[in-house]
Each structure stands twice: as C-alpha cells, then as structure tokens.
Design an enzyme around this catalytic site. Structure first.
Site, PDB file in Angstrom:
ATOM      1  N   SER A   1     -23.579  60.799 104.119  1.00  0.00           N
ATOM      2  CA  SER A   1     -23.085  61.739 102.802  1.00  0.00           C
ATOM      3  C   SER A   1     -23.368  60.342 101.918  1.00  0.00           C
ATOM      4  O   SER A   1     -23.120  59.134 101.988  1.00  0.00           O
ATOM      5  CB  SER A   1     -21.856  62.057 102.880  1.00  0.00           C
TER       6      SER A   1
ATOM      7  N   MET B   1     -19.898  59.585 109.193  1.00  0.00           N
ATOM      8  CA  MET B   1     -20.566  58.385 109.153  1.00  0.00           C
ATOM      9  C   MET B   1     -21.867  58.322 109.146  1.00  0.00           C
ATOM     10  O   MET B   1     -22.780  58.901 109.628  1.00  0.00           O
ATOM     11  CB  MET B   1     -19.941  57.541 110.390  1.00  0.00           C
ATOM     12  N   PRO B   2     -22.369  57.287 108.133  1.00  0.00           N
ATOM     13  CA  PRO B   2     -21.826  56.796 107.291  1.00  0.00           C
ATOM     14  C   PRO B   2     -21.536  57.447 105.613  1.00  0.00           C
ATOM     15  O   PRO B   2     -22.347  58.434 105.658  1.00  0.00           O
ATOM     16  CB  PRO B   2     -22.564  55.345 107.072  1.00  0.00           C
ATOM     17  N   HIS B   3     -20.865  56.889 105.050  1.00  0.00           N
ATOM     18  CA  HIS B   3     -20.546  57.557 103.631  1.00  0.00           C
ATOM     19  C   HIS B   3     -20.881  56.563 102.667  1.00  0.00           C
ATOM     20  O   HIS B   3     -20.348  55.451 102.724  1.00  0.00           O
ATOM     21  CB  HIS B   3     -19.215  57.915 103.391  1.00  0.00           C
TER      22      HIS B   3
END
Length: 73
Positions: A40, A1-3
């Site tokens: 990411s 988290m988060p992407h």
C-alpha cells in the site's frame, strides 16, 4: 506489508500522485519480491511552509540513522 508513506510539497495533480504510487509500488515489488496485493502507498501533501516542522525535523533530522537516501539540503 509493506506500507509506504510519501510526503511531498502540495501542488501535484491526482494523476501525478497516482503515477508516483504505481511506480513506488512497482519498486517495492521488485526490491522485496512481494505480491502487489500486500503493498500500500499513501501520499501526504505538505505545504512548503510546513516542511521544516512537519517533515524535516521529526522525520529526517530526528531519524537520520534510519534514512537510507538522505536529502542534499
């Protein structure tokens, strides 16, 4: 988290995309106070001719209530 997924017109260099991913990652870390290891970033190149059908209509127009920064077009 988060992407985070960034969709943009094709034609940017790998260096430009790497810089964008780094800056998006830094912004996410700053805004959400999370660790870099949990962030990411993906980048999807979209041909300009495909933008309306592959991005604008399904991602922007159909989800306008979830768009926090709307385009001016």
């Amino acid at each position: 988290m988060p992407h985070v997924i960034v969709k943009l017109y094709s034609g940017r260099t790998e260096e430009q995309k790497a810089k964008l991913a780094e800056e998006v990652c830094n912004a996410v870390i700053s805004a959400l106070a999370c660790d870099e290891k949990s962030v990411s970033v993906a980048i999807q190149d979209i041909r300009p001719a495909d933008w309306q059908d592959k991005v604008y209509k399904p991602d922007i127009l159909a989800n306008s209530a979830r768009i926090y920064k709307k385009p001016a077009y």
